[in-house]
Design a protein around this motif. Structure first.
Motif, PDB file in Angstrom:
ATOM      1  N   LEU A 122       0.828  -1.204   0.000  1.00  0.00           N
ATOM      2  CA  LEU A 122       0.000   0.000   0.000  1.00  0.00           C
ATOM      3  C   LEU A 122       0.866   1.259   0.000  1.00  0.00           C
ATOM      4  O   LEU A 122       0.575   2.235  -0.704  1.00  0.00           O
ATOM      5  CB  LEU A 122      -0.926  -0.012   1.224  1.00  0.00           C
ATOM      6  N   GLY A 123       1.923   1.243   0.796  1.00  0.00           N
ATOM      7  CA  GLY A 123       2.809   2.400   0.854  1.00  0.00           C
ATOM      8  C   GLY A 123       3.490   2.668  -0.468  1.00  0.00           C
ATOM      9  O   GLY A 123       3.614   3.827  -0.895  1.00  0.00           O
ATOM     10  N   SER A 124       3.943   1.622  -1.157  1.00  0.00           N
ATOM     11  CA  SER A 124       4.615   1.819  -2.454  1.00  0.00           C
ATOM     12  C   SER A 124       3.642   2.366  -3.495  1.00  0.00           C
ATOM     13  O   SER A 124       4.020   3.168  -4.357  1.00  0.00           O
ATOM     14  CB  SER A 124       5.223   0.500  -2.929  1.00  0.00           C
ATOM     15  N   ALA A 125       2.369   1.931  -3.426  1.00  0.00           N
ATOM     16  CA  ALA A 125       1.359   2.459  -4.351  1.00  0.00           C
ATOM     17  C   ALA A 125       1.124   3.947  -4.109  1.00  0.00           C
ATOM     18  O   ALA A 125       1.046   4.739  -5.057  1.00  0.00           O
ATOM     19  CB  ALA A 125       0.059   1.679  -4.195  1.00  0.00           C
ATOM     20  N   PHE A 126       1.036   4.350  -2.839  1.00  0.00           N
ATOM     21  CA  PHE A 126       0.872   5.758  -2.503  1.00  0.00           C
ATOM     22  C   PHE A 126       2.047   6.586  -3.010  1.00  0.00           C
ATOM     23  O   PHE A 126       1.871   7.656  -3.598  1.00  0.00           O
ATOM     24  CB  PHE A 126       0.746   5.921  -0.977  1.00  0.00           C
ATOM     25  N   LEU A 136       3.107  11.607  -0.405  1.00  0.00           N
ATOM     26  CA  LEU A 136       4.456  11.084  -0.187  1.00  0.00           C
ATOM     27  C   LEU A 136       4.652  10.660   1.256  1.00  0.00           C
ATOM     28  O   LEU A 136       5.154   9.561   1.541  1.00  0.00           O
ATOM     29  CB  LEU A 136       5.497  12.152  -0.541  1.00  0.00           C
ATOM     30  N   ILE A 137       4.272  11.526   2.178  1.00  0.00           N
ATOM     31  CA  ILE A 137       4.510  11.257   3.594  1.00  0.00           C
ATOM     32  C   ILE A 137       3.575  10.166   4.107  1.00  0.00           C
ATOM     33  O   ILE A 137       3.974   9.317   4.914  1.00  0.00           O
ATOM     34  CB  ILE A 137       4.373  12.553   4.414  1.00  0.00           C
ATOM     35  N   LEU A 138       2.325  10.131   3.610  1.00  0.00           N
ATOM     36  CA  LEU A 138       1.414   9.051   3.992  1.00  0.00           C
ATOM     37  C   LEU A 138       1.932   7.711   3.476  1.00  0.00           C
ATOM     38  O   LEU A 138       1.872   6.701   4.179  1.00  0.00           O
ATOM     39  CB  LEU A 138       0.008   9.315   3.453  1.00  0.00           C
ATOM     40  N   ALA A 212       7.313  -2.202  -4.252  1.00  0.00           N
ATOM     41  CA  ALA A 212       6.301  -3.265  -4.280  1.00  0.00           C
ATOM     42  C   ALA A 212       6.923  -4.637  -4.535  1.00  0.00           C
ATOM     43  O   ALA A 212       6.360  -5.663  -4.137  1.00  0.00           O
ATOM     44  CB  ALA A 212       5.252  -2.971  -5.351  1.00  0.00           C
ATOM     45  N   VAL A 213       8.086  -4.675  -5.197  1.00  0.00           N
ATOM     46  CA  VAL A 213       8.704  -5.971  -5.530  1.00  0.00           C
ATOM     47  C   VAL A 213       9.105  -6.755  -4.285  1.00  0.00           C
ATOM     48  O   VAL A 213       8.672  -7.900  -4.110  1.00  0.00           O
ATOM     49  CB  VAL A 213       9.904  -5.769  -6.478  1.00  0.00           C
ATOM     50  N   PRO A 214       9.934  -6.197  -3.373  1.00  0.00           N
ATOM     51  CA  PRO A 214      10.225  -6.960  -2.149  1.00  0.00           C
ATOM     52  C   PRO A 214       8.989  -7.182  -1.288  1.00  0.00           C
ATOM     53  O   PRO A 214       8.901  -8.184  -0.574  1.00  0.00           O
ATOM     54  CB  PRO A 214      11.269  -6.095  -1.423  1.00  0.00           C
ATOM     55  N   ALA A 215       8.018  -6.239  -1.365  1.00  0.00           N
ATOM     56  CA  ALA A 215       6.781  -6.423  -0.598  1.00  0.00           C
ATOM     57  C   ALA A 215       5.996  -7.625  -1.105  1.00  0.00           C
ATOM     58  O   ALA A 215       5.434  -8.397  -0.316  1.00  0.00           O
ATOM     59  CB  ALA A 215       5.927  -5.159  -0.681  1.00  0.00           C
ATOM     60  N   VAL A 216       5.955  -7.818  -2.428  1.00  0.00           N
ATOM     61  CA  VAL A 216       5.267  -8.975  -3.005  1.00  0.00           C
ATOM     62  C   VAL A 216       5.981 -10.263  -2.605  1.00  0.00           C
ATOM     63  O   VAL A 216       5.340 -11.283  -2.290  1.00  0.00           O
ATOM     64  CB  VAL A 216       5.192  -8.849  -4.542  1.00  0.00           C
ATOM     65  N   ILE A 217       7.317 -10.236  -2.591  1.00  0.00           N
ATOM     66  CA  ILE A 217       8.085 -11.434  -2.240  1.00  0.00           C
ATOM     67  C   ILE A 217       7.729 -11.910  -0.836  1.00  0.00           C
ATOM     68  O   ILE A 217       7.450 -13.092  -0.614  1.00  0.00           O
ATOM     69  CB  ILE A 217       9.599 -11.150  -2.349  1.00  0.00           C
TER      70      ILE A 217
END
Length: 523
Positions: A122-126, A136-138, A212-217
């Motif tokens: 979610l953070g990487s999408a934001f 950016l900060i959220l 998002a890549v390491p987050a998906v892993i």
């Protein structure tokens, strides 16, 4: 005066088991959680040095850093809003640290890692889709509702690795998390170097979105990861825990280890007041280390390199491309330094690495401060000392190598104060990480080259403290470390004879260090 010893069996027992392919693969997937944190640490510095990013979100900083060299170079990136973009992750982690252990205990290590991965997605999408500073900060802070699971993931991964690994390989496998963090930092620096050259000024979106890549892993990986026997026992699934223990140890002979895990779980549940326990006089050494060591680690200034390497290199005279390339080299050295620490920590001990790293960092900070003073002076106007730039880079790399040993040092906490001690350590660490990340660019503007002398002073204090007050605990089981504290010239005054409880008398008989401590107390 003779001291009575309460013997608890199993304290130093070597349980049967081997490194199975199943354990190796599960630990590999779990340690990939370190990629998330490493990537997040490394990505912000490169992005904040990109002109397209600065001109869109921080136009005043962009104008400052585009000014000619006759202006004050120390202040070209001075902006509290810019540093908030980097530091917001750490105030979020500070807030979440107070509930993270509860979340991990209630939902297990596996689902805590899954929730942490979703949080970073979610953070990487934001961040990747950010249209204003608020987004950016959220995206960096992950919104208050996600703060707890974010930090629960940080605690869950090392805990998962420790519980899955055979005892004799626990240190080696657990340090894989630290290695993955450095790999994540290196990957972020490399990606920043590549995306900065994308035409159209949207390379920063790629850098932030690729988190998002390491987050998906870790998110997908956590779905196939089994729960640890410890976690299953804590939540009342005893039969599943027994079956899992047999599977990960590769043997049917797990009864003794299973009984130890059950006993440890029961003992942990009986600890009702860890916060009042840690304030007791006999735990003064552990409380002091839990507060001062993470404080010292942040005040050495090493996070300046991890957070702001491209910004710092750009400030001292490197071009945009050269500053990002220098950050890539720094990331490579950081990974190499972690491998060196892995190879030497069991032979030299953590205290020796701490002292060697402190001496190396002290010399590097002094040289860096002096070179910057020669190049920019007090006014911040650059002079023609081009050769100094390469020496500055070499000193920065030397400092990173030294920090690899310092950052890997750990604190050994007994069960009755472990949860409180870990919370204190993490909270102090996050607080000072946030503080350094938030004030560095402003401090550089006002203290100029003196800031590096400030860091050098703290490195000297840290190294002296370690030399005089931190004993070596290499190869000593946690339940027997009290003997080492009792034998120390300073901490012995806080530990009475009645406070000494030793888990394995046989261990004392065969360990010269513990035998010496025991004879000293018995005299």
């Amino acid at each position: 005066m003779a001291v009575g010893v309460i013997v608890r069996t199993g304290g130093g027992t070597e349980h049967p088991g081997k490194m199975t392919l199943f354990v190796f693969l599960t630990c590999l997937v779990a340690s990939s959680g370190g990629l998330i944190f490493g990537y997040d640490i490394g990505i912000s510095g490169g992005v904040t040095s990109m002109d397209s990013f600065l001109s869109r979100f921080f136009p005043s900083v962009y104008r400052q850093q585009m000014a000619d060299s006759s202006t004050n170079q120390y202040c070209k990136f001075d902006s509290q809003l810019l540093t908030l973009f980097t530091s917001s992750l750490y105030w979020a982690a500070l807030l979440s640290s107070f509930l993270a252990s509860t979340v991990t205990r209630m939902f297990g290590r596996k689902w805590s890692m899954f929730a942490g991965g979703i949080t970073f997605l979610l953070g990487s999408a934001f961040n990747g889709a950010a249209m204003n500073i608020l987004m950016l900060i959220l995206g960096r802070g992950r919104r208050p509702v996600f703060l707890t699971v974010l930090h629960a993931c940080a605690q869950a991964v090392p805990l998962y690795l420790s519980e899955m690994a055979p005892a004799r390989l626990r240190g080696t496998l657990n340090i894989g998390f630290q290695l993955m963090i450095t790999v994540g930092i290196f990957a972020a620096n490399l990606i920043n170097y590549g995306t900065a050259s994308i035409k159209g000024g949207w390379g920063w979106r790629v850098s932030l979105g690729l988190a998002a890549v390491p987050a998906v892993i870790i998110t997908v990986g956590s779905l196939v990861l089994p729960d640890t026997p410890n976690s299953l026992i804590e939540r009342g699934h005893d039969e599943e825990a027994n079956a899992m223990l047999r599977k990960i140890r590769g043997t049917e002979d797990v009864r003794a280890e299973y009984d130890d895990l059950v006993a440890a779980s029961d003992e942990a549940k009986s600890v009702h007041h860890p916060w009042s326990n840690i304030l007791q006089r006999k735990y003064r050494p552990q409380l002091t280390m839990a507060v001062l060591i993470p404080c010292f680690q942040q005040l050495t200034g090493i996070n300046v390199i991890m957070f702001y390497a491209p910004v710092l290199f750009k400030t001292i005279g490197f071009g945009s491309e050269a500053s990002l390339a220098s950050a890539v080299i720094t990331g490579m050295v950081m990974v190499f330094g972690t491998f060196v620490s892995i190879a030497t920590v069991d032979k030299l001990g953590r205290r020796a690495l701490f002292l060697q790293g402190g001496a190396q960092m002290l010399a590097s900070q002094l040289v860096v401060g002096t070179l910057i003073a020669l190049k920019f002076g007090i006014g911040g106007v650059a002079t023609d000392h081009h050769s100094a730039l390469h020496l500055l880079l070499r000193c920065s790399l030397c400092m990173v190598m030294g920090a690899s040993g310092v950052a890997g040092a750990e604190r050994d906490l007994p069960l009755e104060i472990r949860s409180a001690g870990q919370s204190i350590t993490v909270s102090v660490n996050m607080f000072f990480t946030f503080l350094i990340a938030q004030v560095f660019l402003t401090a550089l503007c006002h203290l100029k080259f003196g800031l590096f002398y400030f860091f050098a002073g703290w490195v000297a204090i840290m190294t002296a403290f370690i030399a005089f007050f931190l004993p070596e605990t290499k190869s000593v089981p946690i339940e027997e470390i009290i003997l080492v504290w009792k034998n120390h010239w300073f901490w012995s005054k806080f530990i009475s004879d009645e406070d000494v409880h030793v888990g394995n008398s046989c261990r004392i008989e065969h360990d010269p260090k513990l035998r010496s401590a025991w004879r000293w107390m018995a005299a």
